[in-house]
Enzyme design. Sequence first.
Site, PDB file in Angstrom:
ATOM      1  N   LEU A 129      -5.444   4.781  -0.252  1.00 41.52           N
ATOM      2  CA  LEU A 129      -4.559   5.205  -2.078  1.00 41.52           C
ATOM      3  C   LEU A 129      -4.241   4.096  -2.546  1.00 41.52           C
ATOM      4  O   LEU A 129      -4.983   4.830  -3.802  1.00 41.52           O
ATOM      5  CB  LEU A 129      -2.953   5.179  -1.240  1.00 41.52           C
ATOM      6  CG  LEU A 129      -3.040   5.518  -0.048  1.00 41.52           C
ATOM      7  CD1 LEU A 129      -1.462   5.968  -0.222  1.00 41.52           C
ATOM      8  CD2 LEU A 129      -2.762   7.723  -0.182  1.00 41.52           C
ATOM      9  N   GLY A 344       6.284 -29.249  16.240  1.00 35.70           N
ATOM     10  CA  GLY A 344       4.753 -30.508  15.449  1.00 35.70           C
ATOM     11  C   GLY A 344       3.377 -28.329  16.241  1.00 35.70           C
ATOM     12  O   GLY A 344       2.480 -28.465  15.766  1.00 35.70           O
ATOM     13  N   GLU A 367       2.819  -0.242   3.912  1.00 40.23           N
ATOM     14  CA  GLU A 367       3.402   0.953   3.636  1.00 40.23           C
ATOM     15  C   GLU A 367       4.771   0.857   2.730  1.00 40.23           C
ATOM     16  O   GLU A 367       5.947   1.166   3.599  1.00 40.23           O
ATOM     17  CB  GLU A 367       4.447   0.732   5.601  1.00 40.23           C
ATOM     18  CG  GLU A 367       4.325   2.184   5.586  1.00 40.23           C
ATOM     19  CD  GLU A 367       2.655   2.868   5.967  1.00 40.23           C
ATOM     20  OE1 GLU A 367       1.693   2.203   6.242  1.00 40.23           O
ATOM     21  OE2 GLU A 367       2.892   3.910   6.574  1.00 40.23           O
TER      22      GLU A 367
HETATM   23  C1  LIG Z   1      -3.445  -6.077   4.985  1.00 40.13           C
HETATM   24  C2  LIG Z   1      -3.542  -5.138   4.011  1.00 40.13           C
HETATM   25  C3  LIG Z   1      -3.695  -3.572   4.400  1.00 40.13           C
HETATM   26  C4  LIG Z   1      -2.974  -2.642   3.814  1.00 40.13           C
HETATM   27  N1  LIG Z   1      -3.706  -1.336   4.313  1.00 40.13           N
HETATM   28  C5  LIG Z   1      -3.138  -0.317   2.798  1.00 40.13           C
HETATM   29  C6  LIG Z   1      -4.675   0.421   3.649  1.00 40.13           C
HETATM   30  O1  LIG Z   1      -4.830   0.595   4.540  1.00 40.13           O
HETATM   31  N2  LIG Z   1      -4.095   2.100   1.862  1.00 40.13           N
HETATM   32  C7  LIG Z   1      -3.840   1.482   1.029  1.00 40.13           C
HETATM   33  O2  LIG Z   1      -4.217   2.885  -0.099  1.00 40.13           O
HETATM   34  N3  LIG Z   1      -3.199   0.565   0.579  1.00 40.13           N
HETATM   35  C8  LIG Z   1      -3.029  -0.274   1.804  1.00 40.13           C
HETATM   36  N4  LIG Z   1      -2.513  -1.778   1.271  1.00 40.13           N
HETATM   37  C9  LIG Z   1      -2.062  -2.264   0.155  1.00 40.13           C
HETATM   38  C10 LIG Z   1      -0.792  -2.101  -0.231  1.00 40.13           C
HETATM   39  O3  LIG Z   1      -0.226  -1.138   0.076  1.00 40.13           O
HETATM   40  C11 LIG Z   1      -0.207  -3.202  -1.110  1.00 40.13           C
HETATM   41  O4  LIG Z   1      -1.008  -3.870  -0.987  1.00 40.13           O
HETATM   42  C12 LIG Z   1       1.585  -2.247  -1.403  1.00 40.13           C
HETATM   43  O5  LIG Z   1       1.604  -1.026  -1.851  1.00 40.13           O
HETATM   44  C13 LIG Z   1       1.368  -3.548  -2.770  1.00 40.13           C
HETATM   45  O6  LIG Z   1       0.495  -2.830  -3.861  1.00 40.13           O
HETATM   46  P1  LIG Z   1      -0.085  -4.071  -4.542  1.00 40.13           P
HETATM   47  O7  LIG Z   1       0.207  -4.827  -3.477  1.00 40.13           O
HETATM   48  O8  LIG Z   1      -0.532  -3.608  -5.644  1.00 40.13           O
HETATM   49  O9  LIG Z   1       1.422  -5.155  -4.845  1.00 40.13           O
HETATM   50  P2  LIG Z   1       2.607  -4.928  -6.740  1.00 40.13           P
HETATM   51  O10 LIG Z   1       2.891  -3.131  -7.016  1.00 40.13           O
HETATM   52  O11 LIG Z   1       1.651  -5.619  -8.338  1.00 40.13           O
HETATM   53  O12 LIG Z   1       3.768  -5.445  -6.100  1.00 40.13           O
HETATM   54  C14 LIG Z   1       4.256  -6.442  -6.948  1.00 40.13           C
HETATM   55  C15 LIG Z   1       4.714  -7.250  -6.776  1.00 40.13           C
HETATM   56  O13 LIG Z   1       6.250  -6.272  -6.999  1.00 40.13           O
HETATM   57  C16 LIG Z   1       7.153  -6.008  -6.512  1.00 40.13           C
HETATM   58  N5  LIG Z   1       7.299  -5.299  -7.703  1.00 40.13           N
HETATM   59  C17 LIG Z   1       6.853  -3.791  -7.982  1.00 40.13           C
HETATM   60  N6  LIG Z   1       7.146  -2.961  -8.225  1.00 40.13           N
HETATM   61  C18 LIG Z   1       8.632  -3.034  -8.071  1.00 40.13           C
HETATM   62  C19 LIG Z   1       9.931  -2.396  -8.716  1.00 40.13           C
HETATM   63  N7  LIG Z   1       9.388  -1.257  -9.120  1.00 40.13           N
HETATM   64  N8  LIG Z   1      10.814  -3.226  -8.881  1.00 40.13           N
HETATM   65  C20 LIG Z   1      10.716  -4.087  -8.009  1.00 40.13           C
HETATM   66  N9  LIG Z   1       9.682  -4.661  -7.318  1.00 40.13           N
HETATM   67  C21 LIG Z   1       8.388  -4.448  -8.075  1.00 40.13           C
HETATM   68  C22 LIG Z   1       6.760  -5.566  -5.228  1.00 40.13           C
HETATM   69  O14 LIG Z   1       7.241  -6.102  -4.188  1.00 40.13           O
HETATM   70  C23 LIG Z   1       5.613  -7.209  -5.278  1.00 40.13           C
HETATM   71  O15 LIG Z   1       6.653  -7.752  -4.950  1.00 40.13           O
HETATM   72  C24 LIG Z   1      -3.163  -2.808   2.013  1.00 40.13           C
HETATM   73  C25 LIG Z   1      -2.378  -4.004   1.410  1.00 40.13           C
HETATM   74  C26 LIG Z   1      -2.932  -5.293   2.990  1.00 40.13           C
HETATM   75  C27 LIG Z   1      -2.998  -6.702   2.043  1.00 40.13           C
END
Ligand SMILES: Cc1cc2nc3c(=O)[nH]c(=O)nc-3n(C[C@H](O)[C@H](O)[C@H](O)COP(=O)(O)OP(=O)(O)OC[C@H]3O[C@@H](n4cnc5c(N)ncnc54)[C@H](O)[C@@H]3O)c2cc1C
Length: 383
Positions: A129, A344, A367
Amino acid sequence: MPDTPMPAGMADWHIAMRDAARRFAEEEVAPLAVELDESERYPAELYQRLAAAGLFGISVPEELGGAGADVLAYALVMEELSRGYASVADQVGLVELLGTLLTQHGTQEQQDRYLRPLLRAERRCAYALTEAEAGSDLAGLKTRARRKGEGWVLDGAKLWIHNAPVADFAAVLARTDPEAGHRGMSIFLVDLDAPGVTRDRKEHKMGQRASQVGGLRFDNVELPAAALLGQEGRGFHMMMSVLDKGRIGIGALALGILQAALDDSVEYAKQRRQFGQPIGDFQAVQWMIADMAKDAHAARLMVHHAAHMLDAGGRATLEASMAKCFASDAAVQRTADAVQIHGGSGYIRGVRVERLFRDAKITQIYEGTNQIQRMIMARNLMA
Ligand SMILES: Cc1cc2nc3c(=O)[nH]c(=O)nc-3n(C[C@H](O)[C@H](O)[C@H](O)COP(=O)(O)OP(=O)(O)OC[C@H]3O[C@@H](n4cnc5c(N)ncnc54)[C@H](O)[C@@H]3O)c2cc1C
């Protein structure tokens, strides 16, 4: 491992399934955890044994190759496997999610081609996604599928996709109608050896290091009509419909990490002596352990309650968000306490709480981040 409290109303077969998962975790998962964390290796042989033990596709019907159990059983298994090593539970969670999508929306041909081999651990999946500009807000999705003849052409790039470096196929969310917002997204089943598919580098992560995460690129990838999963334009809705189960799974995974931290903290507090007595005699340490146990118990009740609601045939959006958010926040806070109790030694590689602390963090992010979970809760409460 010590026993954990079980809420009333659990069937005998649930307890049997939990105990089988616990044995598997103790005998097959936990002994590999340090090596897997160090090597960042994909343990294919372990996943074959998990599939053979009936732990791939726990709530998928038996006639499709699953275990034919329910969401509560899934939560119980996830907690136990995660108590052994979170990356292994993470793999089971991914298979469960894809398995649910393919069960609910797959044609017989798609189920034969993808679902059955997935549950036998013969094919590996990814669920793609996230993109550079579409994380929490999938409105930024740029990956595009255009009609070509009977089929489709796919272009775009995904990042941080679990299993991307090792998967055989991916369920990819793409725009099919750029004018239609969330109603213009569809899911495609894409074989990752197709011409035009490339895998970006594997990422090196803070925790859950045996989970393989990387990017996927699609350049003019030609897909047959049969690659579309479910109805055109329903992709976002289909994805959302499995999120309750996904969040219950991550809540249970976070709970497994928290329970492991509690197990180790109790043992350490009883045997480590300072000032002529076990550190567990000091109230400051006792309170950290009491809070850990309290949070684990509350998280378990929340996860099980949300699972019961799904099993009763309803939705559990509010309850699944609460369970995921609470369990993951507690896992992060209490694994930090577990490191503190270990002093530690808790900061040294190879001591389990050091890994648990690192493994816990991502449960607040994937998620749906916990900020997004709180948004969902507030929207549900004020709808
Ligand atoms: C180890 C790992 C495995 C993953 N596996 C998958 C996978 O299998 N498939 C897949 O599709 N994705 C996957 N992801 C992606 C993951 O789902 C996203 O990283 C996550 O949804 C957050 O998106 P972002 O990192 O772009 O953060 P952003 O959306 O840019 O958010 C950055 C910060 O802003 C905050 N924020 C954003 N919008 C708002 C709002 N409206 N109100 C308040 N706070 C907000 C967030 O909570 C966060 O703290 C994975 C990520 C990692 C690191």
